[in-house]
Design an enzyme around this catalytic site. Structure first.
Site, PDB file in Angstrom:
ATOM      1  N   ASP A 160       0.803  -1.218   0.000  1.00 32.86           N
ATOM      2  CA  ASP A 160       0.000   0.000   0.000  1.00 32.86           C
ATOM      3  C   ASP A 160       0.840   1.274   0.000  1.00 32.86           C
ATOM      4  OD1 ASP A 160      -2.640   1.021  -0.041  1.00 32.86           O
ATOM      5  OD2 ASP A 160      -2.462   1.589   2.070  1.00 32.86           O
ATOM      6  N   HIS A 161       0.285   2.321  -0.617  1.00 30.85           N
ATOM      7  CA  HIS A 161       0.860   3.671  -0.626  1.00 30.85           C
ATOM      8  C   HIS A 161       2.332   3.674  -1.027  1.00 30.85           C
ATOM      9  CE1 HIS A 161      -2.286   6.425   0.466  1.00 30.85           C
ATOM     10  NE2 HIS A 161      -2.717   5.594   1.386  1.00 30.85           N
TER      11      HIS A 161
ATOM     12  N   HIS B 262      -6.627  10.414   6.451  1.00 30.27           N
ATOM     13  CA  HIS B 262      -5.790   9.427   7.119  1.00 30.27           C
ATOM     14  C   HIS B 262      -5.532   9.825   8.569  1.00 30.27           C
ATOM     15  CE1 HIS B 262      -4.681   8.668   2.838  1.00 30.27           C
ATOM     16  NE2 HIS B 262      -4.625   7.426   3.257  1.00 30.27           N
TER      17      HIS B 262
ATOM     18  N   HIS C 136      -9.899   5.527   1.340  1.00 28.53           N
ATOM     19  CA  HIS C 136      -8.795   5.581   2.284  1.00 28.53           C
ATOM     20  C   HIS C 136      -9.220   6.400   3.505  1.00 28.53           C
ATOM     21  CE1 HIS C 136      -5.174   4.355  -0.342  1.00 28.53           C
ATOM     22  NE2 HIS C 136      -6.281   3.951  -0.936  1.00 28.53           N
ATOM     23  N   GLY C 137      -8.496   6.255   4.613  1.00 28.52           N
ATOM     24  CA  GLY C 137      -8.807   7.023   5.805  1.00 28.52           C
ATOM     25  C   GLY C 137     -10.100   6.607   6.475  1.00 28.52           C
TER      26      GLY C 137
ATOM     27  N   ASN D  92     -10.139   0.905   3.257  1.00 24.89           N
ATOM     28  CA  ASN D  92      -8.843   0.799   3.940  1.00 24.89           C
ATOM     29  C   ASN D  92      -8.949   1.248   5.389  1.00 24.89           C
ATOM     30  OD1 ASN D  92      -7.968   0.234   1.348  1.00 24.89           O
ATOM     31  ND2 ASN D  92      -6.216   1.607   1.440  1.00 24.89           N
TER      32      ASN D  92
ATOM     33  N   THR E  37      -5.460   3.161  11.243  1.00 24.49           N
ATOM     34  CA  THR E  37      -5.350   3.794  12.558  1.00 24.49           C
ATOM     35  C   THR E  37      -6.246   3.134  13.594  1.00 24.49           C
ATOM     36  OG1 THR E  37      -4.770   5.893  11.518  1.00 24.49           O
ATOM     37  CG2 THR E  37      -5.548   5.985  13.783  1.00 24.49           C
TER      38      THR E  37
END
Length: 282
Positions: free
Chosen positions: A84-85, A182, A210-211, A232, A235
């Site tokens: 990822d990323h 994120h 995302h986030g 995704n 955290t």
């Protein structure tokens, strides 16, 4: 059930108007907990290892990736492995050898033309290597160099621009900016569900959110209903893990065996995963 290709899981979910939850892996305990939570929920998942996690492990992607793949192989759930990323093209090129069936190439911080050129080159390489490739258009908040607010003007993904980007780059999935950020520790993000629907109608590949740790259950369900096919989460797992570790150490301040707190952290991640699997993939 076993280690499967990311394409298979995402396409199945998109066809059924569900989403595949994709969870970040930092250590082996994360991978074990994610597999446990997935098996308990009966929902397929994706194990994601980010470029940041690779950096944490001294730049070595293979040890953690191979351990995660083995966890997937012995799991009772269907699990895919995703890098990822990725901003480092050298790391991207290591993906198939490390066992990843997919990757997210992140050039979203660049101006449109530069993002497109870099992503096109990455997609051509990825498809030759059998790697399913995700990219990003728009600016999901919470990353270095991104706008401070997910609601700033010009941040969100434009549907017509997204359609052109996908057609010209050939990517297999698109991460879109629709109001999430994120690294959020509170689930207070407000998503633009009308925009998600417009993106779904304009873009011929699965959409990725995302986030998602900062998005409440009801918002996540609505986003999936509107067209998100991959969700995704990072955290939220780390928050659950560290909270459990702190509580265990506070209750047992004299312990010197890390297994006590690691076990509780692993259990906390597994329960978080089980819950989110039901929310987005059930």
């Amino acid at each position: 059930m076993s280690l499967v290709h990311t394409r298979e899981l995402v396409e199945q979910a998109a066809a059924a108007r569900r989403a595949v939850p994709a969870f970040n892996v930092i250590t082996l305990e994360y991978a074990e907990a994610i597999a446990e939570g997935a098996a308990a929920s009966g929902v397929p998942v994706i194990l994601q290892i980010s470029e940041n996690a690779v950096r944490f492990h001294g730049g070595q992607v293979e040890p953690l990736a191979r351990a995660a793949a083995e966890v997937a192989r012995v799991s009772k759930a269907d699990i895919a492995l995703h890098l990822d990323h990725v901003t480092d093209i050298g790391l991207l090129h290591r993906a198939p050898g490390a066992g990843f069936s997919s990757a997210m190439f992140d050039a979203g911080r660049l101006p449109y033309a530069d993002n497109l050129a870099a992503t096109l080159a990455a997609a051509r390489w990825a498809h030759d290597a059998g790697v399913w490739l995700e990219a990003e258009l728009g600016y999901v908040g919470g990353k270095p160099g991104a706008p401070a607010s997910a609601h700033a003007p010009g941040v969100r993904t434009d549907p017509q621009e997204a359609a052109r980007f996908v057609a010209d780059s050939g990517v297999d999935a698109l991460a879109v900016a629709v109001g999430s950020s994120h690294a959020m520790t509170e689930r207070s993000a407000s998503l633009d569900h009308a925009l998600i629907e417009r993106l779904r109608d304009a873009v011929p590949v699965p959409l990725v959110l995302h986030g998602s740790s900062g998005v409440a259950d009801g918002e996540l369900r609505r986003a999936v209903g509107a067209g998100i096919a991959k969700v995704n989460v990072g955290t939220a797992l780390s928050a659950a893990f560290t909270r459990a570790v702190r509580e265990t150490l506070a209750a047992r301040p004299d312990t010197v065996d890390p297994r006590h707190c690691l076990e509780r952290g692993r259990e906390a991640i597994a329960e978080t995963v089980r819950h989110l699997c039901v929310v987005v993939g059930g």
